[in-house]
Design a protein around this motif. Structure first.
Motif, PDB file in Angstrom:
ATOM      1  N   LEU A  49      63.624  45.544  -9.143  1.00 25.37           N
ATOM      2  CA  LEU A  49      63.475  45.968  -7.751  1.00 25.37           C
ATOM      3  C   LEU A  49      62.890  47.368  -7.662  1.00 25.37           C
ATOM      4  O   LEU A  49      62.077  47.660  -6.766  1.00 25.37           O
ATOM      5  N   ALA A  50      63.303  48.251  -8.578  1.00 23.56           N
ATOM      6  CA  ALA A  50      62.742  49.602  -8.573  1.00 23.56           C
ATOM      7  C   ALA A  50      61.242  49.568  -8.821  1.00 23.56           C
ATOM      8  O   ALA A  50      60.473  50.327  -8.206  1.00 23.56           O
ATOM      9  N   ALA A  51      60.796  48.668  -9.715  1.00 23.05           N
ATOM     10  CA  ALA A  51      59.367  48.552  -9.985  1.00 23.05           C
ATOM     11  C   ALA A  51      58.614  48.041  -8.771  1.00 23.05           C
ATOM     12  O   ALA A  51      57.529  48.521  -8.434  1.00 23.05           O
ATOM     13  N   VAL A  52      59.196  47.045  -8.074  1.00 22.89           N
ATOM     14  CA  VAL A  52      58.559  46.500  -6.880  1.00 22.89           C
ATOM     15  C   VAL A  52      58.450  47.570  -5.798  1.00 22.89           C
ATOM     16  O   VAL A  52      57.405  47.738  -5.152  1.00 22.89           O
ATOM     17  N   VAL A  53      59.541  48.297  -5.581  1.00 20.52           N
ATOM     18  CA  VAL A  53      59.537  49.348  -4.563  1.00 20.52           C
ATOM     19  C   VAL A  53      58.551  50.447  -4.927  1.00 20.52           C
ATOM     20  O   VAL A  53      57.823  50.972  -4.065  1.00 20.52           O
ATOM     21  N   SER A  54      58.505  50.805  -6.220  1.00 23.30           N
ATOM     22  CA  SER A  54      57.566  51.840  -6.659  1.00 23.30           C
ATOM     23  C   SER A  54      56.126  51.417  -6.390  1.00 23.30           C
ATOM     24  O   SER A  54      55.297  52.224  -5.940  1.00 23.30           O
ATOM     25  N   SER A  55      55.806  50.133  -6.647  1.00 22.79           N
ATOM     26  CA  SER A  55      54.458  49.648  -6.392  1.00 22.79           C
ATOM     27  C   SER A  55      54.122  49.713  -4.911  1.00 22.79           C
ATOM     28  O   SER A  55      53.013  50.087  -4.516  1.00 22.79           O
ATOM     29  N   ALA A  56      55.090  49.344  -4.044  1.00 23.94           N
ATOM     30  CA  ALA A  56      54.851  49.397  -2.609  1.00 23.94           C
ATOM     31  C   ALA A  56      54.660  50.838  -2.141  1.00 23.94           C
ATOM     32  O   ALA A  56      53.832  51.120  -1.263  1.00 23.94           O
ATOM     33  N   ARG A  57      55.431  51.743  -2.708  1.00 28.11           N
ATOM     34  CA  ARG A  57      55.278  53.156  -2.328  1.00 28.11           C
ATOM     35  C   ARG A  57      53.914  53.694  -2.740  1.00 28.11           C
ATOM     36  O   ARG A  57      53.316  54.503  -2.020  1.00 28.11           O
ATOM     37  N   GLU A  58      53.426  53.259  -3.899  1.00 27.72           N
ATOM     38  CA  GLU A  58      52.100  53.700  -4.322  1.00 27.72           C
ATOM     39  C   GLU A  58      51.031  53.261  -3.332  1.00 27.72           C
ATOM     40  O   GLU A  58      50.016  53.949  -3.168  1.00 27.72           O
TER      41      GLU A  58
END
Length: 877
Positions: free
Chosen positions: A312-321
């Motif tokens: 989930l942290a990876a998914v959120v990080s991608s969306a933030r990028e």
């Protein structure tokens, strides 16, 4: 593979339209196939072709019979060992002065102990059976030395118990000729040792010959019954394997759609809409998209599995990028050095392979598997992408909630919202990448939204680890439907297993009852001989004949009943009463003949009680046996006949009655108890084989279906990722728009990576597997098969694979004809005239015909329901 009516040798899938146009399937040799699809037992014969799966199934019921019979023989020998000291005690006055006789008894008992130990550990093989025959024949030939003179040649001795057991063991373990030789040795030994004991030696010889022969016939019937059970198990196993394989292919097709939609399509669309101004972000996303496509083409296992928090942290990080503000709550902080980007970009699952649901190495026991983590993270990523594209807001919230039995992820925004259920036909992200993805993993996804009130996507996954098998298996809704959940699949697999286990229990029980019926009738016929010979030695000849007629009529009647079903409680009580009546009929003979063959009704009671033992619970059968044995003992005690010879005969009679019940009581429940274990093992083997075969087929299908992506889109992504192309250039944006449009059309219309539940793709996979075995299959297609239920698709896959596996030649013609109501698959190939055609049964109708040296197999299906089943599709015109 050959072609019919045109079509080149390049790889392409079966067409979706184009009625009556023959096509060529993939012609590339299947050099990457690690193992062929296993065949059914009648697949005799292609050199080097292994049928491990069917072979394993075709011996399971036989193995269960082996275990049950061996335990029964060991128990029977143990009972003989227990009675031997009793026999010595009865003849104590003679054995006290015969040291040599005691030594023979000790040696024979030692062999009996050895038999019990070895048989329970290693089974009963030819050497052990032969040794048992020798160990029984030796004291039988030395009866004059090891038995009291009055007992020599009589059936009431420990020697005859050993002889009977040896005969039964030989009947079970030795081939026919060896069994005949063993019987000859035993009969000669009994004659030599008891020749002075006439006329009782004739009775002993008769029993030595008749009892093992009848048991041998019973063994043949039991083995035939288990062969039928094995055939049923093999059919169910292969059918379940085809079912699992079809589901695996469907899941992979859906996952391909999701990957193309969530990564490649979104990346190309974003650049086409002007989203490439951030060069670094655009290049990273293009590199991730190219890696995802290569991962699909390679069908490897992807990057190492990570936990849900990190995913989930990876998914959120991608969306933030990408510029979206995301508030993440409920996840545990990542440890130092733990990567937050263990997932591919945009939440793409680490492994596109259909999941088995079990936790990967290093995962917490009872937690979600890597496949479930990938599904939840992928759905979360697509929900965030929808916020970015459609919500009209730059802010979203992701909340992870844990409970002992459930995981819940909520993705919410305060944007424009929409009306759930009114998706545009091309809105694939919500239907497939969110809702269907979570359902495929065994969870539930719901959407709560309204125009102007924002959207909340709730993803729920139950924790199966503590209470259930999380393995997605066959079953549930029709494959290809977005509603096809893993939980439904598990329920379907459990239903299949329970049905198979119930069928096996029925086969085992019915086979045993049929054997008892056949033995009882044969024994009753044999009792005619002592009846007629001894009519002058009974008080009333008419009574003796009447007893035989009553027992014969009852035996035939009950035998006809147990062939169809077990005895009911009242019927079992009636058989017990009849057995007691046969015991009471012994009053028709003189006391001197009380326990001799003259009193043949006593010999028949064992098989009467066996009807009860084969039909009722252990408690009921034990009670019936105890009552009958007590009646026999009481008959002897009441008459006051207590001489050692009579007591010895009584012991042998009790041994015969209880030994028979012991065999039936042990074999029946043991076989029934093994049914569930056998069905579980068969299902596991079927799923293992399906997983192995699906790996091969998925790899081949991905290469064929993703050819356009590989040749056209992948170079574009590589150029954008390595900087040789500029995503801000209008020419590249137009190219991305063109390619995105083509991919969207393929996804919507049923092209590469789509989810069509069509038979054509499954047939293509089966033909590809046959090609991997060296076959050449010429395919003709007339009409596009409509979406058909999973059971029919799996049945067609199963029977078509079996058909191609059994063909003696390496060339066949396959014709697929279909319309909206059903269709047929025809397979035609050369067939030797002297060879019996295969018997094909399954979920669809199979018509097999051999004419003029050609085998024709027609597999028919009808999608109109039971009322249309069995009608030829053309008949509807």
């Amino acid at each position: 593979m050959g072609t019919s009516g045109g079509g080149g040798g390049h790889e392409r899938p079966l067409p979706s339209g184009n009625r009556a146009s023959p096509v060529a399937l993939a012609a590339t040799p299947a050099t990457s196939m690690s193992a062929p699809w296993p065949s059914v037992p009648f697949a005799t014969g292609r050199p080097g072709y292994r049928d491990d799966l069917a072979g394993a199934a075709s011996s399971r019921a036989s193995a269960a019979l082996e275990r049950s019979t061996v335990r029964a023989l060991a128990a029977l020998r143990s009972a003989g060992l227990v009675l031997t000291p009793v026999y010595l005690a009865v003849w104590n006055s003679w054995y006290a002065h015969e040291a040599a006789a005691v030594a023979v008894v000790v040696a024979a008992s030692a062999w009996g102990v050895l038999f019990v130990v070895v048989s329970l550990r290693h089974g009963v093989g030819v050497p052990l059976a032969a040794g048992t025959v020798v160990a029984a024949a030796a004291p039988a030939a030395l009866s004059s030395v090891c038995l009291p003179p009055a007992s020599a040649g009589d059936t009431g001795s420990w020697v005859m118990l050993a002889v009977f057991h040896a005969g039964l063991t030989a009947a079970w373990a030795l081939p026919p000729r060896a069994f005949a030789a063993a019987e000859t040795v035993l009969v000669v030994s009994v004659v030599v040792g008891g020749h002075d004991g006439r006329p009782q030696v004739f009775t002993a010889v008769t029993f030595t010959l008749v009892v093992p022969v009848l048991f041998a016939l019973a063994v043949c019937r039991l083995r035939e019954s288990t062969r039928r059970a094995d055939d049923r198990l093999t059919s169910a196993m292969l059918g379940h394997r085809a079912r699992v394989l079809v589901l695996a292919l469907d899941r992979d097709r859906r996952e391909r759609q999701r990957l193309l939609h969530d990564t490649v399509l979104n990346i190309l669309t974003g650049i086409a809409w002007g989203g490439g101004d951030d060069l670094a972000l655009a290049r990273r996303r293009c590199a991730a998209g190219a890696a995802a496509v290569r991962h699909l083409l390679a069908h490897d296992h992807g990057p190492p599995a990570i936990g849900l928090d990190a995913a989930l942290a990876a998914v959120v990080s991608s969306a933030r990028e990408r510029g979206l503000t995301v508030h993440l709550t409920g996840t545990a902080p990542l440890e130092d050095g733990q990567p937050a980007d263990g997932q591919p970009a945009d939440g793409q699952p680490a492994d596109g392979h259909p999941a088995d649901g079990y936790p990967a190495a290093g995962e917490e026991a009872g937690g979600p598997s890597a496949a479930v983590v990938a599904a939840l993270a992928g759905a979360t990523g697509e929900a965030l992408a929808n916020v970015e594209r459609h919500a009209g807001t730059g802010e979203a919230w992701v909340c992870l909630e844990r409970s002992p039995r459930r995981l819940t992820i909520r993705v919410s925004d305060r944007g424009a919202g929409f009306q759930p259920g009114r998706f545009a036909p091309d809105r694939l992200g919500v239907r497939q990448s969110v809702l269907a993805r979570v359902r495929d993993a065994g969870g539930l996804a719901t959407i709560d939204s309204a125009p102007g009130r924002g959207t909340t996507v709730t993803l729920t996954w139950p924790d199966h680890g503590a209470n259930a098998d999380p393995r997605p298996a066959a079953g549930g809704p029709a494959a290809g439907s977005s509603a096809g959940s893993a939980s439904g699949s598990r329920a379907g697999a459990e239903t299949t297993r329970e049905t198979t286990a119930a069928d096996l229990r029925h086969d085992y029980a019915a086979g045993l009852r049929v054997v008892i019926a056949a033995l009882a009738i044969a024994w009753q016929v044999l009792m005619l001989l002592p009846l007629l010979v001894t009519l002058g030695r009974v008080h009333s000849a008419a009574t003796a004949v009447g007893v035989w007629l009553v027992l014969a009529a009852a035996t035939v009647t009950v035998a006809s009943v147990v062939r169809r079903r077990p005895l009911s409680g009242p019927e079992a009580a009636g058989m017990t009463a009849l057995a007691i009546g046969a015991v009471l009929a012994s009053a028709n003979v003189d006391d001197g003949d009380l326990l001799r063959v003259v009193n043949w009704p006593l010999i028949a009671v064992g098989l009467l009680v066996a009807f009860v033992t084969a039909s009722r619970r252990a408690v009921e059968s034990l009670a019936a046996m105890a009552v009958v044995v007590a009646a026999v003992v009481a008959t002897v005690v009441v008459r006051g006949v207590t001489d050692p010879l009579t007591v010895s005969r009584l012991l042998s009679l009790a041994y015969g009655i209880t030994g028979l019940q012991l065999i039936v009581a042990m074999m029946g429940p043991l076989l029934r108890r093994t049914a569930d274990t056998t069905a579980r093992a068969a299902r596991a083997e079927a799923e293992t084989a399906a997983g192995r075969d699906s790996d091969v087929m998925i790899r081949r299908e991905r290469v064929r279906w993703l050819g356009t992506i590989r040749d056209d889109v992948l170079p574009t992504l590589d150029a954008l990722a390595d900087g040789t192309a500029d995503p801000r250039d209008r020419r590249w944006r137009r190219q991305c728009a063109r390619q995105a449009g083509a991919i969207r059309r393929m996804l919507v219309q049923g092209g590469a990576g789509s989810t069509p539940a069509t038979l054509a793709a499954d047939i293509e996979a089966v033909v590809a597997a046959a090609e991997g075995r060296g076959m050449t299959v010429e395919v003709q297609v007339a009409g596009e098969p409509a979406n058909i239920p999973l059971e029919l698709r799996a049945g067609l896959v199963d029977l078509l694979d079996r058909t191609l596996a059994v063909l003696p030649e390496n060339r066949a013609l396959l014709t697929l004809w279909s319309d909206a109501e059903g269709g047929s698959v025809f397979v035609s190939a050369a067939w030797p005239g002297q060879t019996e055609p295969p018997a094909l049964t399954g979920a669809v109708q199979a018509i097999v015909d051999v004419d003029d040296g050609r085998l024709t197999v027609e597999l028919r299906w009808d999608t109109r329901g039971p009322e249309g089943a069995g009608r030829r599709p053309a008949d509807a015109e």
